[in-house]
Design an enzyme around this catalytic site. Sequence first.
Site, PDB file in Angstrom:
ATOM      1  N   ASN A 181       0.995  -1.304   0.012  1.00 24.25           N
ATOM      2  CA  ASN A 181       0.357   0.099   0.175  1.00 24.25           C
ATOM      3  C   ASN A 181       1.370   1.001  -0.244  1.00 24.25           C
ATOM      4  O   ASN A 181       2.407   1.206   0.389  1.00 24.25           O
ATOM      5  CB  ASN A 181      -0.712   0.307   1.175  1.00 24.25           C
ATOM      6  CG  ASN A 181       0.015   0.837   2.318  1.00 24.25           C
ATOM      7  OD1 ASN A 181      -0.731   2.264   2.236  1.00 24.25           O
ATOM      8  ND2 ASN A 181       0.224   0.216   2.813  1.00 24.25           N
ATOM      9  N   PHE A 185      -1.031   8.677   4.663  1.00 25.38           N
ATOM     10  CA  PHE A 185      -2.328   8.881   6.188  1.00 25.38           C
ATOM     11  C   PHE A 185      -3.246   9.130   5.603  1.00 25.38           C
ATOM     12  O   PHE A 185      -3.485  10.789   5.850  1.00 25.38           O
ATOM     13  CB  PHE A 185      -0.953   9.909   6.882  1.00 25.38           C
ATOM     14  CG  PHE A 185      -0.264   9.193   7.632  1.00 25.38           C
ATOM     15  CD1 PHE A 185      -0.068   8.596   7.565  1.00 25.38           C
ATOM     16  CD2 PHE A 185       0.748  10.180   7.837  1.00 25.38           C
ATOM     17  CE1 PHE A 185       0.847   7.480   8.389  1.00 25.38           C
ATOM     18  CE2 PHE A 185       1.608   9.039   9.086  1.00 25.38           C
ATOM     19  CZ  PHE A 185       1.592   8.526   9.018  1.00 25.38           C
ATOM     20  N   SER A 267       7.494   6.160  10.734  1.00 22.98           N
ATOM     21  CA  SER A 267       7.972   4.689  10.576  1.00 22.98           C
ATOM     22  C   SER A 267       7.339   4.466   9.200  1.00 22.98           C
ATOM     23  O   SER A 267       7.714   3.106   8.055  1.00 22.98           O
ATOM     24  CB  SER A 267       8.311   3.754  10.675  1.00 22.98           C
ATOM     25  OG  SER A 267       6.884   3.199  11.507  1.00 22.98           O
ATOM     26  N   ASN A 270       5.182   5.840   3.336  1.00 23.58           N
ATOM     27  CA  ASN A 270       4.440   6.827   2.223  1.00 23.58           C
ATOM     28  C   ASN A 270       3.968   8.045   2.457  1.00 23.58           C
ATOM     29  O   ASN A 270       3.632   8.690   1.672  1.00 23.58           O
ATOM     30  CB  ASN A 270       3.209   5.502   2.722  1.00 23.58           C
ATOM     31  CG  ASN A 270       3.180   4.736   1.730  1.00 23.58           C
ATOM     32  OD1 ASN A 270       3.732   4.660   1.045  1.00 23.58           O
ATOM     33  ND2 ASN A 270       2.810   4.036   2.304  1.00 23.58           N
ATOM     34  N   THR A 271       5.239   8.820   3.664  1.00 24.02           N
ATOM     35  CA  THR A 271       4.957  10.263   3.584  1.00 24.02           C
ATOM     36  C   THR A 271       6.647  10.928   3.661  1.00 24.02           C
ATOM     37  O   THR A 271       6.795  10.193   4.446  1.00 24.02           O
ATOM     38  CB  THR A 271       4.459  10.447   5.023  1.00 24.02           C
ATOM     39  OG1 THR A 271       2.765  10.147   5.433  1.00 24.02           O
ATOM     40  CG2 THR A 271       4.706  12.051   5.318  1.00 24.02           C
ATOM     41  N   LYS A 310       6.869   4.145  17.066  1.00 30.33           N
ATOM     42  CA  LYS A 310       6.989   3.068  16.263  1.00 30.33           C
ATOM     43  C   LYS A 310       7.563   2.872  14.583  1.00 30.33           C
ATOM     44  O   LYS A 310       7.229   4.017  14.354  1.00 30.33           O
ATOM     45  CB  LYS A 310       4.935   3.245  15.171  1.00 30.33           C
ATOM     46  CG  LYS A 310       5.274   1.487  14.266  1.00 30.33           C
ATOM     47  CD  LYS A 310       3.742   1.532  13.714  1.00 30.33           C
ATOM     48  CE  LYS A 310       3.267   0.584  12.867  1.00 30.33           C
ATOM     49  NZ  LYS A 310       2.147   0.252  13.129  1.00 30.33           N
ATOM     50  N   SER A 338       7.538  -4.321  13.939  1.00 30.80           N
ATOM     51  CA  SER A 338       7.497  -2.590  13.367  1.00 30.80           C
ATOM     52  C   SER A 338       6.468  -2.383  11.793  1.00 30.80           C
ATOM     53  O   SER A 338       5.698  -3.348  12.406  1.00 30.80           O
ATOM     54  CB  SER A 338       9.254  -3.265  12.357  1.00 30.80           C
ATOM     55  OG  SER A 338       8.607  -4.469  10.926  1.00 30.80           O
ATOM     56  N   ASN A 339       6.785  -1.196  11.194  1.00 27.14           N
ATOM     57  CA  ASN A 339       5.855  -0.970  10.468  1.00 27.14           C
ATOM     58  C   ASN A 339       6.085  -1.942   9.050  1.00 27.14           C
ATOM     59  O   ASN A 339       6.639  -2.916   9.175  1.00 27.14           O
ATOM     60  CB  ASN A 339       5.971   0.562   9.854  1.00 27.14           C
ATOM     61  CG  ASN A 339       4.898   0.976   9.483  1.00 27.14           C
ATOM     62  OD1 ASN A 339       4.136   1.045   8.823  1.00 27.14           O
ATOM     63  ND2 ASN A 339       4.579   2.757  10.023  1.00 27.14           N
ATOM     64  N   GLY A 391       3.529 -10.037   9.705  1.00 31.25           N
ATOM     65  CA  GLY A 391       3.209 -10.976   9.281  1.00 31.25           C
ATOM     66  C   GLY A 391       3.057 -12.253   9.939  1.00 31.25           C
ATOM     67  O   GLY A 391       2.978 -13.138  10.409  1.00 31.25           O
TER      68      GLY A 391
END
Length: 451
Positions: A181, A185, A267, A270-271, A310, A338-339, A391
């Site tokens: 993805n 945000f 983290s 996408n930003t 995060k 994690s992210n 995961g």
Amino acid sequence: MALRKIFREFMNKRVLFPPLLTARHCSSAAAAPNIPHSAKKGRLLTGVTIGLVIAGGAYVSTVDEATFCSWLFSATKLVNPFFALLDPEVAHRLAVSAAARGWVPREKRPDPSNIGLEVWGRKFSNPIGLAAGFDKNAEAVDGLLALGFGFVEVGSVTPVPQEGNPKPRIFRLPQEGAIINRCGFNSEGIVAVAKRLGAQHGKRKLDETSRNPSSSTDEVKHGGKAGPGILGVNLGKNKTSEDAAADYAQGVHTLSQYADYLVINVSSPNTPGLRMLQGRKQLKDLVKKVQAARDEMQWGEEGPPPLLVKIAPDLSKEDLEDIAAVALALRLDGLIISNTTVSRPDPVSKNPVAVEVGGLSGKPLFNLSINILKEMYVLTRGKIPLIGCGGVSSGREAYQKIRAGATLVQLYTAFAYGGPALIPQIKAELAECLERDGFKSVIEAVGADCR
């Protein structure tokens, strides 16, 4: 009679069981969207399936409540394939809408006693939580907690509403159990989320007062501000903001009164520029300012909500050492590890969809995230609660995260593919793993592989 009443409520609400086939950081508008033409082909078959589900429920509802509850969760598997025909964001909006309206099964069975635990002075009925990204705008907190999660994390929430990145921005990789993805945000903003959480909080308090007018305030209560479960609020920054600390501080001032814990998300891939905040100096300055914003507020006996950070899985050993040093020096309350990852580990690298820009989540992330988790547990000397995320699709994998150093575990993509039926399955498997290895509680098993 009570069982028949439950079934009548089920019938009256027309409970739907949408699988949650979506990705992190997706739009979550409450209104049910129009179904695309490609999905109409499955309507007749879906109707027949729902009819069979209801007929089965009519029989199962005559037996004990635990059996009926088990049947409800298992029945969700029957409808999952039909939602795979929908666009990921359409499926996601339907899922959020269903959970917000209570059109999902409610877990009536108690959790196994060996998976309950206390963290930050808050009692969790189980350590399995829903990661941020599903309920970005806090529309479905009650419905999601009712599914049996020990905690639910809403967000990421940005100060000012923003649309996120252009569509399409979500890509399924079903054979790999993964999703990519680049939503960026997308959020209704903190004002809308605060109003929603405030209304939900007020309704809960009223319901509690009505049910237990003479209950003692000294009574030990499980859960937190969201009622039966723990509520986390994940804070983000706006894409065009030049002052990240001010964005996070604004989120703290507005939303912390409704949160059992807060998360600084630095983290997301996408930003633009967000991950640079994980550097030693940048992170130290940021955490100090956000902690100050939280601590300057007035708090009762419970004190302020814990503050977590995060982090990404794509960090070097030096990066991890810097983050651990900051976390210990500033007495951070926790880390989420994690992210999503920008890497494309096998077998994803061979999939044509792998060329899409964005964060990868799901099964291929497990090994990368658990390795980072182990390193961070050692670096922080087990002094800071860690939430293992990335995961997890089974109780065995949740147990692996716990043995690697996680006190709590989050999932998202597996829930998106597996639906509500996955939750009781994971909890039961986790309880079995603990019992098999002689652990009487989750806490006893935390970091067992790192000792």
